[in-house]
Scaffold this motif. Structure first.
Motif, short mmCIF file in Angstrom:
data_model
loop_
_atom_site.label_atom_id
_atom_site.label_comp_id
_atom_site.label_asym_id
_atom_site.label_seq_id
_atom_site.Cartn_x
_atom_site.Cartn_y
_atom_site.Cartn_z
N MET A 36 3.29 11.68 1.15
CA MET A 36 4.20 11.31 1.88
C MET A 36 5.50 11.78 1.20
O MET A 36 5.64 11.82 0.09
CB MET A 36 4.31 9.97 2.04
N LYS A 37 6.67 12.23 2.09
CA LYS A 37 7.76 12.70 1.25
C LYS A 37 8.77 11.21 1.33
O LYS A 37 8.96 10.91 2.26
CB LYS A 37 8.59 13.80 2.24
N ILE A 38 9.05 10.81 -0.08
CA ILE A 38 9.66 9.77 -0.21
C ILE A 38 11.17 9.97 -1.03
O ILE A 38 11.18 10.83 -1.87
CB ILE A 38 8.73 8.91 -1.20
N LEU A 39 11.89 9.39 -0.45
CA LEU A 39 13.27 9.59 -1.05
C LEU A 39 13.70 8.37 -1.85
O LEU A 39 13.68 6.94 -1.12
CB LEU A 39 14.54 9.79 0.04
N ILE A 40 13.71 8.31 -3.15
CA ILE A 40 14.02 7.28 -3.89
C ILE A 40 15.46 7.15 -4.45
O ILE A 40 15.82 8.01 -5.01
CB ILE A 40 13.14 7.10 -5.04
N THR A 41 16.23 6.19 -4.37
CA THR A 41 17.60 5.73 -4.70
C THR A 41 17.50 4.99 -6.01
O THR A 41 16.73 3.92 -5.98
CB THR A 41 18.51 5.29 -3.56
N GLY A 42 18.58 5.14 -6.63
CA GLY A 42 18.56 4.29 -8.03
C GLY A 42 17.33 4.70 -8.86
O GLY A 42 16.89 3.69 -9.48
N ALA A 43 17.18 5.88 -8.83
CA ALA A 43 15.77 6.29 -9.57
C ALA A 43 15.91 6.29 -11.22
O ALA A 43 14.89 6.24 -11.63
CB ALA A 43 15.65 7.81 -9.29
N ARG A 44 16.82 5.80 -11.73
CA ARG A 44 17.03 5.46 -13.14
C ARG A 44 17.02 4.15 -13.49
O ARG A 44 17.25 3.79 -14.72
CB ARG A 44 18.01 6.46 -13.70
N GLY A 45 17.03 3.17 -12.53
CA GLY A 45 16.87 2.02 -12.84
C GLY A 45 15.38 1.49 -13.50
O GLY A 45 14.48 2.12 -13.36
N GLU A 79 5.15 6.46 -10.62
CA GLU A 79 3.88 6.04 -10.05
C GLU A 79 3.66 6.84 -8.80
O GLU A 79 2.70 7.45 -8.17
CB GLU A 79 3.94 4.43 -9.76
N ALA A 80 4.93 6.98 -7.95
CA ALA A 80 4.95 7.99 -6.78
C ALA A 80 4.43 9.31 -7.04
O ALA A 80 3.51 9.77 -6.31
CB ALA A 80 6.19 7.93 -5.87
N ILE A 81 4.78 9.80 -8.13
CA ILE A 81 4.38 11.26 -8.64
C ILE A 81 2.88 11.28 -8.90
O ILE A 81 2.15 12.13 -8.52
CB ILE A 81 5.20 11.83 -9.84
N ASN A 82 2.40 10.16 -9.71
CA ASN A 82 1.18 9.85 -9.99
C ASN A 82 0.17 9.94 -8.70
O ASN A 82 -0.97 10.45 -8.77
CB ASN A 82 0.81 8.86 -10.91
N ARG A 83 0.71 9.47 -7.75
CA ARG A 83 -0.03 9.02 -6.45
C ARG A 83 0.19 10.46 -5.51
O ARG A 83 -0.32 10.31 -4.50
CB ARG A 83 0.23 8.18 -6.02
N CYS A 84 0.57 11.54 -6.01
CA CYS A 84 0.82 12.81 -5.37
C CYS A 84 1.78 12.60 -4.01
O CYS A 84 1.34 13.35 -3.19
CB CYS A 84 -0.58 13.22 -5.06
N HIS A 85 2.56 11.87 -4.34
CA HIS A 85 3.61 11.90 -2.98
C HIS A 85 4.77 13.04 -3.35
O HIS A 85 4.84 13.23 -4.45
CB HIS A 85 4.52 10.39 -2.90
N GLN A 86 5.16 13.42 -2.50
CA GLN A 86 6.39 14.06 -2.66
C GLN A 86 7.53 13.52 -2.87
O GLN A 86 8.24 12.96 -1.96
CB GLN A 86 6.50 15.06 -1.32
N VAL A 87 8.02 13.54 -4.15
CA VAL A 87 9.20 12.68 -4.41
C VAL A 87 10.83 13.17 -4.58
O VAL A 87 10.69 14.37 -5.30
CB VAL A 87 8.94 11.92 -5.85
#
Ligand SMILES: NC(=O)c1ccc[n+]([C@@H]2O[C@H](COP(=O)([O-])OP(=O)(O)OC[C@H]3O[C@@H](n4cnc5c(N)ncnc54)[C@H](OP(=O)(O)O)[C@@H]3O)[C@@H](O)[C@H]2O)c1
Length: 295
Positions: free
Chosen positions: A1-10, A19-27
Motif C-alpha cells: 500500500m502507498k502510505i502517507l505518514i505525518t509526524g514521522a519523527r515522533g 515497520e511499514a517499510i519492513n512490511r514492504c509498504h510504499q512509505v
C-alpha cells in the motif's frame, strides 16, 4: 500500500515508518518540517502529489502542561491539523488512521473506558485532541481513530527515559501511585495501525469505521510502572545501584493539568472488529531497554 505518514519523527511516527517499510509498504513519511498538518495548502499539495492509498496521522502537539499557555498552537495542530487531513482524505476518497488519547476523559470512571463513554478533558491538550477527533468524525466517515495511553518508545521523551535519566542523578524517587493506566509502546501502536490497514475488512464496504481503544496489558499505576522499569534495568545492568521508590498520592506531585486517575481503556471493540488483542508492555519495555544498551 502507498502510505502517507505525518509526524514521522515522533515516538509513534518513527516506529510506524520503520515497520511499514519492513512490511514492504510504499512509505511517504513527513516530519513537521516537511509537512505541517495545520497548513491546509501544504497538506493538499503533498497529498495530491503523493496520491496515497491511506494517510496515517502520527503528528500531534503533545506537550500536556505547556498546552495551557500555548492553546492556539495546540488547537492549530490537534484540531485544525486533523480537520485538514480529514478534508484531503475525503477529497481523495481514502481512509484516515488517526491517534487519540486517554486525556479526552476525566478519569473519574471506576472501570476501563469504552468508546461510547462521554469525554470530559481536563486541559487544553485533551480538549484540542477531542476537537480533532470530532472534526474527523464530522468530515469523513472513512476513518479509524485509535485511542491510546501512556506511550513509551526509543524515540522522543517518555516516562521510561525520564526514570533512567533520574536514576543517574538520584538514589530515591517518589512516584504517583493513585493514577492507573497501561503503558503502551510506540511499536505496539504502530503494529496495531498496520494490522488494521492490512486486515481484509479494511476499506471494504463492511469496514467498521470509527473509534477504537488500544491498550497493552497489564494495568498498573505509575509507581508500579517505575518498579518494573528499575527491575528490568537492574537485571540488564543498565543501572548499577539500588533505587528507593516511594509511592505517593497525586496531591504530592501537583502538575498544571490534572491527570486522569483512571486511564484504563477497554480494548474489546478492537478485538471483536479486527481480531487484535492486547500485548504485554513488559516485553516491549525489555526490547526498548536492550536496544538502549546497544545504542
Ligand atoms: N505520548 C503519549 O504518552 C501519548 C498518550 C496518548 C496518546 N498519544 C497520542 O499518540 C500520538 C503520537 O504521539 P507521540 O507520543 O508519538 O508524540 P510525539 O513523540 O510528540 O510526536 C509527535 C510528532 O508530531 C510532530 N508535529 C507537531 N506539530 C506538527 C505539525 N503542525 N505538523 C506535522 N507534524 C507535527 C512533532 O514534530 P516536531 O517534534 O518537529 O514538532 C512530533 O514529531 C499523538 O496523537 C498523541 O496525541 C500520545
Amino acid at each position: 500500500m502507498k502510505i502517507l505518514i505525518t509526524g514521522a519523527r515522533g515516538q509513534v511516527g518513527t516506529e510506524l515508518v520503520n515497520e511499514a517499510i519492513n512490511r514492504c509498504h510504499q512509505v511517504h513519511a513527513y516530519g513537521s518540517n516537511e509537512l505541517d498538518i495545520s497548513n491546509l495548502e501544504q497538506v493538499n499539495e503533498v497529498a495530491l502529489q503523493v496520491k496515497p492509498d491511506v494517510i496515517i496521522n502520527a503528528a500531534a502537539y503533545t506537550a500536556v502542561d505547556k498546552a495551557e499557555t500555548e492553546k492556539k498552537r495546540a488547537y492549530s495542530v490537534n484540531s485544525q491539523g486533523s480537520k485538514n487531513l480529514a478534508t484531503v482524505c475525503k477529497k481523495l476518497d481514502i481512509p484516515l488512521l488517526h491517534i487519540s488519547t486517554d486525556y479526552v476523559y476525566d478519569g473519574d470512571k471506576q472501570s476501563p473506558y469504552v468508546e461510547t463513554d462521554q469525554p470530559n478533558p481536563m486541559g487544553v491538550y485533551g480538549a484540542s485532541k477531542l476537537e480533532g477527533d470530532q472534526r474527523i468524525e464530522q468530515i469523513w466517515p472513512k476513518h479509524i481513530i485509535l485511542r491510546v495511553s501512556w506511550v513509551f518508545g526509543e524515540q522522543g521523551n517518555n516516562f521510561v527515559k525520564t526514570m533512567l535519566r533520574l536514576a543517574e542523578q538520584r538514589d530515591e524517587l517518589s512516584i504517583v501511585d493513585d493514577q492507573f493506566g497501561a503503558p503502551t509502546s510506540a511499536r505496539a501502536i504502530s503494529l496495531c495501525l498496520l494490522n488494521i490497514l492490512e486486515n481484509q475488512q479494511f476499506n471494504q464496504s463492511n469496514c467498521p469505521w470509527g473509534t477504537c481503544n488500544f491498550q497493552s496489558d497489564p494495568g498498573v499505576s505509575w509507581y508500579e510502572f517505575a518498579q518494573e522499569i528499575f527491575h528490568q534495568a537492574d537485571d540488564l545492568g543498565i543501572i548499577n545501584k539500588p533505587m528507593k521508590l516511594t509511592p505517593i498520592p497525586s496531591s504530592e506531585f501537583p502538575t498544571p493539568v490534572k491527570r486522569p486517575a483512571n486511564s484504563k481503556l477497554d480494548g474489546k471493540k478492537l478485538e471483536q472488529q479486527f481480531g487484535l488483542t492486547p500485548v504485554d508492555w513488559r516485553i516491549d519495555l525489555s526490547v526498548m531497554l536492550k536496544n538502549t544498551i546497544h545504542s
